[in-house]
Scaffold this motif. Structure first.
Motif, PDB file in Angstrom:
ATOM      1  N   VAL A 141       0.650  -1.255  -0.035  1.00  0.00           N
ATOM      2  CA  VAL A 141       0.137   0.113  -0.190  1.00  0.00           C
ATOM      3  C   VAL A 141       0.748   1.117   0.145  1.00  0.00           C
ATOM      4  O   VAL A 141       1.755   1.153   0.543  1.00  0.00           O
ATOM      5  N   ARG A 142       0.522   2.137  -0.692  1.00  0.00           N
ATOM      6  CA  ARG A 142       1.213   3.512  -0.776  1.00  0.00           C
ATOM      7  C   ARG A 142       1.134   4.120   0.554  1.00  0.00           C
ATOM      8  O   ARG A 142       0.029   4.295   1.099  1.00  0.00           O
ATOM      9  N   VAL A 143       2.206   4.701   1.160  1.00  0.00           N
ATOM     10  CA  VAL A 143       2.481   5.402   2.260  1.00  0.00           C
ATOM     11  C   VAL A 143       1.677   6.725   2.255  1.00  0.00           C
ATOM     12  O   VAL A 143       2.045   7.390   1.199  1.00  0.00           O
ATOM     13  N   HIS A 144       0.685   7.439   2.987  1.00  0.00           N
ATOM     14  CA  HIS A 144      -0.047   8.371   2.826  1.00  0.00           C
ATOM     15  C   HIS A 144       1.092   9.484   2.967  1.00  0.00           C
ATOM     16  O   HIS A 144       2.096   9.498   3.911  1.00  0.00           O
ATOM     17  N   ALA A 145       1.192  10.634   2.390  1.00  0.00           N
ATOM     18  CA  ALA A 145       2.220  11.872   2.425  1.00  0.00           C
ATOM     19  C   ALA A 145       2.105  12.511   3.753  1.00  0.00           C
ATOM     20  O   ALA A 145       3.337  12.747   4.159  1.00  0.00           O
ATOM     21  N   ASP A 146       1.489  12.320   4.532  1.00  0.00           N
ATOM     22  CA  ASP A 146       1.371  12.790   5.777  1.00  0.00           C
ATOM     23  C   ASP A 146       2.446  12.202   6.752  1.00  0.00           C
ATOM     24  O   ASP A 146       3.129  12.905   7.484  1.00  0.00           O
ATOM     25  N   HIS A 147       2.610  10.936   6.465  1.00  0.00           N
ATOM     26  CA  HIS A 147       3.751  10.114   7.206  1.00  0.00           C
ATOM     27  C   HIS A 147       5.117  10.572   6.673  1.00  0.00           C
ATOM     28  O   HIS A 147       6.121  10.302   7.474  1.00  0.00           O
ATOM     29  N   ASP A 183      -3.285   5.215   5.710  1.00  0.00           N
ATOM     30  CA  ASP A 183      -4.157   5.955   6.761  1.00  0.00           C
ATOM     31  C   ASP A 183      -3.378   7.211   7.239  1.00  0.00           C
ATOM     32  O   ASP A 183      -2.591   6.971   7.995  1.00  0.00           O
ATOM     33  N   PRO A 184      -3.799   8.233   6.824  1.00  0.00           N
ATOM     34  CA  PRO A 184      -3.069   9.366   7.436  1.00  0.00           C
ATOM     35  C   PRO A 184      -3.337   9.730   8.801  1.00  0.00           C
ATOM     36  O   PRO A 184      -2.364  10.405   9.546  1.00  0.00           O
ATOM     37  N   LYS A 185      -3.982   9.086   9.569  1.00  0.00           N
ATOM     38  CA  LYS A 185      -4.096   9.178  10.705  1.00  0.00           C
ATOM     39  C   LYS A 185      -3.487   8.096  11.779  1.00  0.00           C
ATOM     40  O   LYS A 185      -3.211   8.174  12.948  1.00  0.00           O
ATOM     41  N   ALA A 186      -3.052   7.134  11.058  1.00  0.00           N
ATOM     42  CA  ALA A 186      -2.226   6.054  11.689  1.00  0.00           C
ATOM     43  C   ALA A 186      -0.990   6.558  12.214  1.00  0.00           C
ATOM     44  O   ALA A 186      -0.324   7.602  11.762  1.00  0.00           O
ATOM     45  N   SER A 187      -0.277   5.906  13.146  1.00  0.00           N
ATOM     46  CA  SER A 187       0.917   6.337  14.036  1.00  0.00           C
ATOM     47  C   SER A 187       1.741   5.114  14.154  1.00  0.00           C
ATOM     48  O   SER A 187       1.174   3.979  14.705  1.00  0.00           O
ATOM     49  N   THR A 188       2.926   5.031  14.207  1.00  0.00           N
ATOM     50  CA  THR A 188       3.946   4.255  14.608  1.00  0.00           C
ATOM     51  C   THR A 188       4.090   4.177  16.256  1.00  0.00           C
ATOM     52  O   THR A 188       4.745   3.587  16.874  1.00  0.00           O
ATOM     53  N   GLY A 189       3.319   5.520  16.848  1.00  0.00           N
ATOM     54  CA  GLY A 189       3.386   5.635  18.189  1.00  0.00           C
ATOM     55  C   GLY A 189       3.460   7.133  18.424  1.00  0.00           C
ATOM     56  O   GLY A 189       3.395   7.860  17.610  1.00  0.00           O
ATOM     57  N   THR A 190       3.315   7.587  19.745  1.00  0.00           N
ATOM     58  CA  THR A 190       3.555   9.035  20.307  1.00  0.00           C
ATOM     59  C   THR A 190       4.728   9.575  19.447  1.00  0.00           C
ATOM     60  O   THR A 190       4.801  10.653  19.399  1.00  0.00           O
ATOM     61  N   GLY A 191       5.620   8.719  19.408  1.00  0.00           N
ATOM     62  CA  GLY A 191       7.037   9.476  18.997  1.00  0.00           C
ATOM     63  C   GLY A 191       7.346   9.287  17.546  1.00  0.00           C
ATOM     64  O   GLY A 191       8.598   9.523  16.999  1.00  0.00           O
ATOM     65  N   GLY A 192       6.414   8.480  16.933  1.00  0.00           N
ATOM     66  CA  GLY A 192       6.530   8.145  15.383  1.00  0.00           C
ATOM     67  C   GLY A 192       6.617   9.485  14.486  1.00  0.00           C
ATOM     68  O   GLY A 192       6.901   9.394  13.178  1.00  0.00           O
ATOM     69  N   ARG A 193       5.488  10.310  14.796  1.00  0.00           N
ATOM     70  CA  ARG A 193       5.226  11.316  13.913  1.00  0.00           C
ATOM     71  C   ARG A 193       5.348  12.637  14.487  1.00  0.00           C
ATOM     72  O   ARG A 193       5.049  12.886  15.631  1.00  0.00           O
TER      73      ARG A 193
END
Length: 161
Positions: A85-91, A136-146
Motif C-alpha cells: 500500500v502506498r504510504v500516505h504523504a502525511d507520514h 491511513d493519514p491518522k495512523a501512527s507508529t506511536g507517540t514519537g513516530g510522527r
C-alpha cells in the motif's frame, strides 16, 4: 567526525555497494518497530519500502528477498504474503524516513514509498491485529513516530533558513 556524519558515510558505502541500504528503528514502549529502505528509488527506480510491526532483523531478511525479486522483474502485486500500500504523504512529513531525508537532503515525498503490510503468516503473532496501516493519514507508529503539525512547521522553517 560527528556521529551522524559517520552513520551517513556508512550508509553511502552500502548504497554504493548494493544500490540501497536498510534502516531499522527499534521498538520501545511508545513505538512499534519499523524498517525501511534508502536508495531503491534513486538506484533502481523502485519505490522505497517500509515494514512495521516486525523485528528489524526479520524485516531486513524479508526486504532483501523482496528487492531481489523486484530486481528480477517481479511486481509488488505478485506476492501473497503481504499487501503493498502506498504510504500516505502525511507520514512522509514526520520521522518515518528520517535517515532517508538526512542522506538525500530532500523530502521523501519526492519518491514513491510503499508499505508492505504483512499477512497473518509473517506478522508477529502479538501484533497481527494491531498492525500500523500507513496508507491511513491518522495512523501512527506511536507517540514519537510522527511530528505533529506545529513540529512539522518548525522543521520546515528550519530547513528554509
Amino acid at each position: 567526525m560527528r556521529f551522524l556524519d559517520r552513520i551517513l558515510s556508512d550508509m553511502e558505502m552500502r548504497i554504493i555497494a548494493n544500490g540501497y541500504t536498510v534502516q531499522g528503528v527499534l521498538s520501545d514502549p511508545n513505538n512499534v518497530a519499523w524498517t525501511y529502505t534508502i536508495g531503491l528509488s534513486k538506484s533502481f527506480d523502485l519505490p522505497e519500502l517500509v515494514i512495521t510491526n516486525l523485528d528489524n532483523h526479520d524485516a531486513v531478511v524479508l526486504l532483501t528477498w523482496v528487492i531481489e525479486e523486484l530486481r528480477d522483474g517481479a511486481s509488488l502485486d505478485d506476492f501473497d504474503d503481504f499487501q503493498a500500500v502506498r504510504v500516505h504523504a502525511d507520514h512522509l512529513d514526520g520521522d518515518l524516513l528520517n535517515m532517508w531525508r538526512e542522506y538525500y537532503g530532500e523530502e521523501p515525498s519526492t519518491v514513491d514509498v510503499v508499505q508492505l503490510q504483512l499477512g497473518a503468516e509473517l506478522a508477529c503473532p502479538c501484533c497481527a491485529s494491531t498492525q500500523v496501516d500507513l496508507s491511513d493519514p491518522k495512523a501512527s507508529t506511536g507517540t514519537g513516530g510522527r511530528l505533529n503539525r506545529a513540529q512539522r512547521r518548525a522543521r520546515k522553517r528550519q530547513r528554509q533558513r
